[in-house]
Design a protein around this motif. Sequence first.
Motif, PDB file in Angstrom:
ATOM      1  N   SER A 103       0.511  -0.798  -0.016  1.00 11.56           N
ATOM      2  CA  SER A 103       0.342  -0.275   0.098  1.00 11.56           C
ATOM      3  C   SER A 103       0.832   1.241  -0.136  1.00 11.56           C
ATOM      4  O   SER A 103       0.533   2.122  -0.700  1.00 11.56           O
ATOM      5  CB  SER A 103      -0.823   0.191   1.167  1.00 11.56           C
ATOM      6  N   PHE A 104       1.487   1.199   0.485  1.00 13.32           N
ATOM      7  CA  PHE A 104       2.620   2.640   0.900  1.00 13.32           C
ATOM      8  C   PHE A 104       3.559   3.021   0.025  1.00 13.32           C
ATOM      9  O   PHE A 104       2.793   3.921  -1.075  1.00 13.32           O
ATOM     10  CB  PHE A 104       4.120   2.558   1.704  1.00 13.32           C
ATOM     11  N   PRO A 105       4.356   2.775  -1.001  1.00 16.21           N
ATOM     12  CA  PRO A 105       4.778   2.843  -2.409  1.00 16.21           C
ATOM     13  C   PRO A 105       3.643   2.792  -3.448  1.00 16.21           C
ATOM     14  O   PRO A 105       3.260   3.822  -3.875  1.00 16.21           O
ATOM     15  CB  PRO A 105       5.312   1.714  -2.515  1.00 16.21           C
ATOM     16  N   LEU A 106       1.748   2.014  -3.455  1.00 20.86           N
ATOM     17  CA  LEU A 106       1.354   2.896  -4.307  1.00 20.86           C
ATOM     18  C   LEU A 106       0.264   4.277  -3.676  1.00 20.86           C
ATOM     19  O   LEU A 106      -0.006   4.856  -4.643  1.00 20.86           O
ATOM     20  CB  LEU A 106       0.029   1.515  -3.897  1.00 20.86           C
ATOM     21  N   LEU A 107       0.497   4.320  -2.753  1.00 21.88           N
ATOM     22  CA  LEU A 107      -0.524   6.042  -2.064  1.00 21.88           C
ATOM     23  C   LEU A 107       0.711   6.435  -3.013  1.00 21.88           C
ATOM     24  O   LEU A 107       0.710   7.699  -3.602  1.00 21.88           O
ATOM     25  CB  LEU A 107      -0.118   5.621  -0.457  1.00 21.88           C
ATOM     26  N   LEU A 108       2.357   6.867  -2.893  1.00 18.39           N
ATOM     27  CA  LEU A 108       3.184   7.478  -2.958  1.00 18.39           C
ATOM     28  C   LEU A 108       3.003   7.613  -4.422  1.00 18.39           C
ATOM     29  O   LEU A 108       3.061   8.767  -4.610  1.00 18.39           O
ATOM     30  CB  LEU A 108       4.654   7.022  -2.553  1.00 18.39           C
ATOM     31  N   LEU A 109       3.335   6.650  -5.156  1.00 19.38           N
ATOM     32  CA  LEU A 109       2.526   6.588  -6.796  1.00 19.38           C
ATOM     33  C   LEU A 109       1.725   7.621  -7.332  1.00 19.38           C
ATOM     34  O   LEU A 109       1.646   8.502  -7.560  1.00 19.38           O
ATOM     35  CB  LEU A 109       2.885   4.732  -7.268  1.00 19.38           C
ATOM     36  N   GLU A 110       0.189   7.580  -6.629  1.00 19.03           N
ATOM     37  CA  GLU A 110      -0.882   8.104  -6.632  1.00 19.03           C
ATOM     38  C   GLU A 110      -0.636   9.753  -6.321  1.00 19.03           C
ATOM     39  O   GLU A 110      -1.222  10.566  -7.054  1.00 19.03           O
ATOM     40  CB  GLU A 110      -1.967   7.605  -5.068  1.00 19.03           C
ATOM     41  N   LEU A 111       0.542  10.072  -5.253  1.00 18.87           N
ATOM     42  CA  LEU A 111       0.364  11.218  -5.211  1.00 18.87           C
ATOM     43  C   LEU A 111       1.789  11.660  -6.604  1.00 18.87           C
ATOM     44  O   LEU A 111       1.003  12.713  -7.230  1.00 18.87           O
ATOM     45  CB  LEU A 111       1.562  11.226  -3.634  1.00 18.87           C
ATOM     46  N   LEU A 112       2.455  11.135  -6.363  1.00 22.24           N
ATOM     47  CA  LEU A 112       3.995  11.590  -7.358  1.00 22.24           C
ATOM     48  C   LEU A 112       3.559  11.310  -9.051  1.00 22.24           C
ATOM     49  O   LEU A 112       4.047  12.752  -9.767  1.00 22.24           O
ATOM     50  CB  LEU A 112       4.420  10.628  -7.032  1.00 22.24           C
TER      51      LEU A 112
END
Length: 286
Positions: A103-112
Motif C-alpha cells: 500500500s505505501f508505495p502505491l499511495l506515494l505513486l498516487e501522489l507523485l
Amino acid sequence: MGNKALQLNPPNATYHLSTGGSDWLWAAFSIFGVSLLAAVALTFSRPRGTRLFHQIAIVVLTTGSLAYFSMASDLGATPVRVEFRGDGTRQIWFVRYIQWFISFPLLLLELLLATGLSLSDIFTTLFMGVVLVITGLVAALVPSTYKWGYYTFGVAALFYVWYILLWHAPHTTFAAGGALRSGYLMAAGYLCFLLILYPIAWACAEGGNVITVTSEMIWYGILDILAGPVFLFFFLWELRGVDYAAFGLHSGKYTDKGAYAPNTTQAAGAAPATAPATTTGAAGNV
C-alpha cells in the motif's frame, strides 16, 4: 466476533490481542470493505482510459481489507521476545507489514504521478518507501537492541520521502497546472503528518513494549484508515475536475473502437486499402 475469533485462533504470545482489540479490527475491516465497494463503483462511473488513480485506490483498499480481516481473526502474527518492560513474547503482526509493503508505495505513486517528477525520482521515492516498511518489519522481528539500528535506517528513508513530497515535487511543473498543485500540497502535507505518527507508534509498540497489543491495534488502525480510505477519497475528489489527458499517461493496449469507422468502400479495380496505423489519443490513456 472478537471472542469467537480468539477461541478459534488462540493467541500465541504472552502479550497478545484482546477480545476488544479483535472487535475494533472487525470494525476497521468493515470500513475498508465499504470503502473498497465505493471505490469500485466510482471506478466504473469513470470513462474507460481515465481510471488509473481509481484503480490504484482499489488495490490499496483490497490489500487493507485482507490485512484487517486476518488481524481481526487473530491470524498473521508471530511471537517475538520483548526487550523492555517485562518478560515473555509479544505478537508481531507480519501481515500488517505485508499490507504496508503493497500500500505505501502505491499511495506515494498516487501522489507523485500528479507532479512533474521524473520517473527516476519517482522510482527512488517508491524504493525508499519499501525500505521504510522492510526495516520496520526486520526491526520488529529482532529481539535484541540491534532492532533500533534498523529503526534508524527506516527513519532515514522516511526523511527522504518527506523531502520529495514536501520540497522537490512541489517545485516541479504539474501536468494539470495550478488547479492540481493546491490539492497536491494539501494531500502531501496530510500524508506526511500521518507518517510522523507511524514511527512513534512503532517505538511504543513493537520497539519498546510500552503499550498493549490492543492499544497498538487501535493506534495503527486509526492511522491506516486516515492514510487509506480518507486520504484516497480526498485525493480522488481533488482530481474530479482535472483533464486526465494532461497527465500524459498513454497506453497502446486500449483503443476505443468506436472512435473511427473502417472505410468499406473501394473504387472499382483499386487495390485494397492499407489498414490504418493504430493511434492512441485521450481514449487510450491508462
